[in-house]
Design a protein around this motif. Structure first.
Motif, PDB file in Angstrom:
ATOM      1  N   HIS A  15       0.829  -1.202   0.000  1.00 25.98           N
ATOM      2  CA  HIS A  15       0.000   0.000   0.000  1.00 25.98           C
ATOM      3  C   HIS A  15       0.867   1.257   0.000  1.00 25.98           C
ATOM      4  O   HIS A  15       0.594   2.216  -0.737  1.00 25.98           O
ATOM      5  CB  HIS A  15      -0.924  -0.003   1.216  1.00 25.98           C
ATOM      6  N   ASP A  16       1.917   1.272   0.825  1.00 22.77           N
ATOM      7  CA  ASP A  16       2.815   2.434   0.902  1.00 22.77           C
ATOM      8  C   ASP A  16       3.536   2.679  -0.426  1.00 22.77           C
ATOM      9  O   ASP A  16       3.661   3.824  -0.865  1.00 22.77           O
ATOM     10  CB  ASP A  16       3.842   2.250   2.025  1.00 22.77           C
ATOM     11  N   VAL A  17       3.997   1.608  -1.064  1.00 23.66           N
ATOM     12  CA  VAL A  17       4.689   1.741  -2.347  1.00 23.66           C
ATOM     13  C   VAL A  17       3.731   2.297  -3.404  1.00 23.66           C
ATOM     14  O   VAL A  17       4.098   3.179  -4.185  1.00 23.66           O
ATOM     15  CB  VAL A  17       5.283   0.390  -2.800  1.00 23.66           C
ATOM     16  N   ARG A  18       2.512   1.810  -3.403  1.00 26.42           N
ATOM     17  CA  ARG A  18       1.520   2.304  -4.368  1.00 26.42           C
ATOM     18  C   ARG A  18       1.237   3.783  -4.134  1.00 26.42           C
ATOM     19  O   ARG A  18       1.158   4.570  -5.079  1.00 26.42           O
ATOM     20  CB  ARG A  18       0.226   1.488  -4.269  1.00 26.42           C
ATOM     21  N   ALA A  19       1.085   4.183  -2.867  1.00 23.76           N
ATOM     22  CA  ALA A  19       0.838   5.596  -2.548  1.00 23.76           C
ATOM     23  C   ALA A  19       2.018   6.464  -2.990  1.00 23.76           C
ATOM     24  O   ALA A  19       1.820   7.560  -3.537  1.00 23.76           O
ATOM     25  CB  ALA A  19       0.580   5.760  -1.054  1.00 23.76           C
ATOM     26  N   ARG A  66      -8.971  -1.914 -19.233  1.00 23.80           N
ATOM     27  CA  ARG A  66      -8.012  -0.814 -19.144  1.00 23.80           C
ATOM     28  C   ARG A  66      -7.932  -0.355 -17.705  1.00 23.80           C
ATOM     29  O   ARG A  66      -8.943  -0.292 -17.015  1.00 23.80           O
ATOM     30  CB  ARG A  66      -8.480   0.353 -20.024  1.00 23.80           C
ATOM     31  N   ASN A  67      -6.727  -0.007 -17.278  1.00 22.24           N
ATOM     32  CA  ASN A  67      -6.526   0.483 -15.918  1.00 22.24           C
ATOM     33  C   ASN A  67      -5.667   1.735 -16.007  1.00 22.24           C
ATOM     34  O   ASN A  67      -4.513   1.660 -16.413  1.00 22.24           O
ATOM     35  CB  ASN A  67      -5.857  -0.600 -15.070  1.00 22.24           C
ATOM     36  N   TRP A  68      -6.239   2.873 -15.654  1.00 27.47           N
ATOM     37  CA  TRP A  68      -5.527   4.146 -15.709  1.00 27.47           C
ATOM     38  C   TRP A  68      -5.189   4.601 -14.302  1.00 27.47           C
ATOM     39  O   TRP A  68      -5.969   4.420 -13.367  1.00 27.47           O
ATOM     40  CB  TRP A  68      -6.393   5.219 -16.353  1.00 27.47           C
ATOM     41  N   SER A  69      -4.037   5.255 -14.167  1.00 23.95           N
ATOM     42  CA  SER A  69      -3.665   5.824 -12.877  1.00 23.95           C
ATOM     43  C   SER A  69      -4.500   7.082 -12.627  1.00 23.95           C
ATOM     44  O   SER A  69      -5.033   7.689 -13.569  1.00 23.95           O
ATOM     45  CB  SER A  69      -2.177   6.177 -12.860  1.00 23.95           C
ATOM     46  N   PRO A  70      -4.627   7.488 -11.364  1.00 20.03           N
ATOM     47  CA  PRO A  70      -5.369   8.723 -11.069  1.00 20.03           C
ATOM     48  C   PRO A  70      -4.817   9.937 -11.814  1.00 20.03           C
ATOM     49  O   PRO A  70      -5.585  10.829 -12.202  1.00 20.03           O
ATOM     50  CB  PRO A  70      -5.179   8.886  -9.550  1.00 20.03           C
ATOM     51  N   SER A 110       2.037  12.297  -9.669  1.00 18.90           N
ATOM     52  CA  SER A 110       1.398  13.606  -9.531  1.00 18.90           C
ATOM     53  C   SER A 110       2.433  14.721  -9.573  1.00 18.90           C
ATOM     54  O   SER A 110       2.251  15.725 -10.267  1.00 18.90           O
ATOM     55  CB  SER A 110       0.614  13.658  -8.222  1.00 18.90           C
ATOM     56  N   VAL A 111       3.526  14.553  -8.851  1.00 18.97           N
ATOM     57  CA  VAL A 111       4.581  15.567  -8.820  1.00 18.97           C
ATOM     58  C   VAL A 111       5.202  15.738 -10.206  1.00 18.97           C
ATOM     59  O   VAL A 111       5.463  16.855 -10.657  1.00 18.97           O
ATOM     60  CB  VAL A 111       5.666  15.200  -7.777  1.00 18.97           C
ATOM     61  N   ALA A 112       5.425  14.626 -10.905  1.00 18.79           N
ATOM     62  CA  ALA A 112       6.069  14.672 -12.221  1.00 18.79           C
ATOM     63  C   ALA A 112       5.107  15.064 -13.335  1.00 18.79           C
ATOM     64  O   ALA A 112       5.534  15.430 -14.429  1.00 18.79           O
ATOM     65  CB  ALA A 112       6.696  13.312 -12.544  1.00 18.79           C
TER      66      ALA A 112
END
Length: 79
Positions: free
Chosen positions: A39-43, A66-70, A50-52
């Motif tokens: 969970h920590d690695v995923r967060a 399909r699976n998209w990141s937030p 988000s930063v990049a």
């Protein structure tokens, strides 16, 4: 992440095959620790995207899923 999933599956298989109460308690604790680490690695990964300002996606041709990141949703204005 796949190494963590393999480790979790292995721990579950051992827990099922062994009947010792102490072993099950130890394995449950290890499983909980691995789950928390995953969970920590995923967060961290989501925060880094988000930063990049980049995102990621996966496509499973077998299931046509399909699976998209937030971050992909944010970039495309779909959040």
């Amino acid at each position: 992440m796949s190494a963590a999933i393999i480790a979790i599956a292995w721990l579950l298989a051992v827990a099922v095959s062994m009947t010792g109460g102490l072993l099950v308690v130890v394995l449950r604790a290890r499983l909980r620790a691995l789950s928390t680490a995953l969970h920590d690695v995923r967060a961290d990964f989501i925060r880094a995207q988000s930063v990049a300002g980049v995102g990621s996606w996966r496509y499973d041709a077998t299931r046509e899923a399909r699976n998209w990141s937030p971050e992909i949703f944010r970039i495309l204005g779909l959040s």
